[in-house]
Design an enzyme around this catalytic site. Structure first.
Site, PDB file in Angstrom:
ATOM      1  N   SER A  24       0.890  -1.119   0.105  1.00  0.00           N
ATOM      2  CA  SER A  24      -0.119  -0.091   0.109  1.00  0.00           C
ATOM      3  C   SER A  24       0.884   1.237  -0.014  1.00  0.00           C
ATOM      4  O   SER A  24       1.486   1.351  -0.936  1.00  0.00           O
ATOM      5  CB  SER A  24      -0.794  -0.186   1.182  1.00  0.00           C
ATOM      6  OG  SER A  24      -1.840   1.036   0.994  1.00  0.00           O
TER       7      SER A  24
ATOM      8  N   ASP B 272      -4.086   3.407  -4.966  1.00  0.00           N
ATOM      9  CA  ASP B 272      -5.545   3.875  -4.424  1.00  0.00           C
ATOM     10  C   ASP B 272      -5.475   5.202  -3.669  1.00  0.00           C
ATOM     11  O   ASP B 272      -6.790   5.751  -3.440  1.00  0.00           O
ATOM     12  CB  ASP B 272      -5.973   2.862  -3.638  1.00  0.00           C
ATOM     13  CG  ASP B 272      -5.263   2.512  -2.485  1.00  0.00           C
ATOM     14  OD1 ASP B 272      -4.173   3.231  -2.251  1.00  0.00           O
ATOM     15  OD2 ASP B 272      -5.656   1.290  -1.807  1.00  0.00           O
TER      16      ASP B 272
END
Length: 348
Positions: free
Chosen positions: A32, A181
């Site tokens: 991430s 994201d």
């Protein structure tokens, strides 16, 4: 199970392709916004959404208990895998389908942006998307080697993009995290446009178009007081959730809202994709900016930021689902420490 291997691809692209291909589920290996040694696993349901906490716990239990051995396929039950890295073109087409016509009308040649891909999953596809839409750009930190993801670059180290935008006289810049994201922006003067400001800019744009569902935005308890003031002054309702994009999404789905996100730059535009998407967020900001005729710094001023301090409390990972019972978090000393600041927000 039969598996399609997608290669290096942003998390939101996996979510999109899960629905597009009507897959039963999907899995992403990613750190991430962290460095590579923190690689973990993200699971998505057949709807392209993160699975519930309860299901994640069940999977962990299966893995840790050894029950996984009972699930091993043999003989004719063994599935096949295909190398399907070319499916990334489906994701590129998704953006062309939604933005090509309008971008052709509003784009100006003197509008040039900077991009920091954090040496992560957007490093290749973002160039394809922006080139296909005719957007001029300069790109940095787009040479991943397997261990330099998020390493002093991207949305967690946005200072490098700030300097790059100013030195190259760019119109604005976008910094993604490693799996793509999240998105944070930088105006032409190098000032940060964080998730709260991004939500404000996009909400105003959607409201003017009559496309902001129920005139509501969804944000977490970590959102700055400035976002609350902006919502109040703009006659918008701000619905708060606990921290985490999954909780933002749950609230949006439950009540039919279409815009939500986090201060960290995780913005969900439910009309397009059921997860945060850095590239999508960038394109929405570009549209809002070009159609307004204003500079990025002017749009960034929609939200006045108030003093805000976040204090971490370490919690044993074995008790991650019982954090509200943690003695340090509940202690009066911890709360007293918080209350010395200008703005108090206790975040679990």
């Amino acid at each position: 199970a039969n598996v399609k291997l997608l290669g290096v691809i942003p998390t939101p692209a996996v979510a999109y392709l899960t629905r597009k291909l009507k897959a039963d589920a999907s899995v992403v290996i990613s750190a991430s916004h962290n460095t590579y040694e923190f690689n973990g696993i993200k699971f998505f349901s057949n709807k392209g959404m993160k699975i519930p906490d309860s299901l994640e716990e069940e999977i962990e239990e299966v893995m840790e208990s050894g029950k996984i051995e009972e699930l091993t396929a043999v003989r004719d039950k063994i599935g096949i895998y295909e190398n399907c890295e070319d499916l990334i073109d489906e994701y590129v087409y998704f953006f062309r389908k939604n933005f090509d016509t309008n971008m052709e009308k509003i784009y100006k040649d003197d509008f040039v942006i900077g991009i920091d891909t954090a040496n992560g999953a957007t490093y290749k596809v973002v160039e394809k998307i922006f080139t296909s839409l005719g957007i001029r750009y300069k790109i940095i930190n787009n040479n991943p080697n397997g261990i330099n993801i998020n390493d002093k670059c991207g949305s967690t180290h946005i200072e490098f993009l700030q300097k790059y935008v100013v030195e190259n006289n760019l119109s604005m810049g976008f910094a993604y995290d490693g799996d793509g994201d999240r998105c944070l922006a930088v105006d032409e003067n190098g000032n940060i446009i964080d998730g709260d400001k991004i939500i404000a800019i996009i909400s105003r744009y959607l409201k003017e178009k009559g496309r902001l569902s129920q005139d509501t935005i969804v944000a977490t308890v970590m959102s700055n007081l400035g976002l609350h003031k902006y919502a109040e002054q703009s006659n918008l309702h701000l619905q708060q959730t606990q921290v985490g994009d999954r909780y933002v999404l749950e609230e949006m789905l439950k009540n039919g809202y279409n815009l939500g996100g986090e201060q960290s730059g995780h913005i969900i535009l439910l009309d397009y994709n059921p997860t945060g998407d850095g590239i999508l967020t960038s394109l929405m900001l570009i549209q809002a900016l070009l159609e307004s005729g204003k500079k990025s710094s002017e749009l960034g001023d929609l939200v006045q930021k108030y003093p805000q301090v976040l204090i971490n409390a370490k919690v044993d990972s074995n008790k991650k689902y019982d954090y509200e019972k943690n003695s340090e978090i509940k202690s009066k000393k911890f709360l007293k420490k918080l209350k010395k600041n200008f703005l108090v927000m206790v975040e679990y």
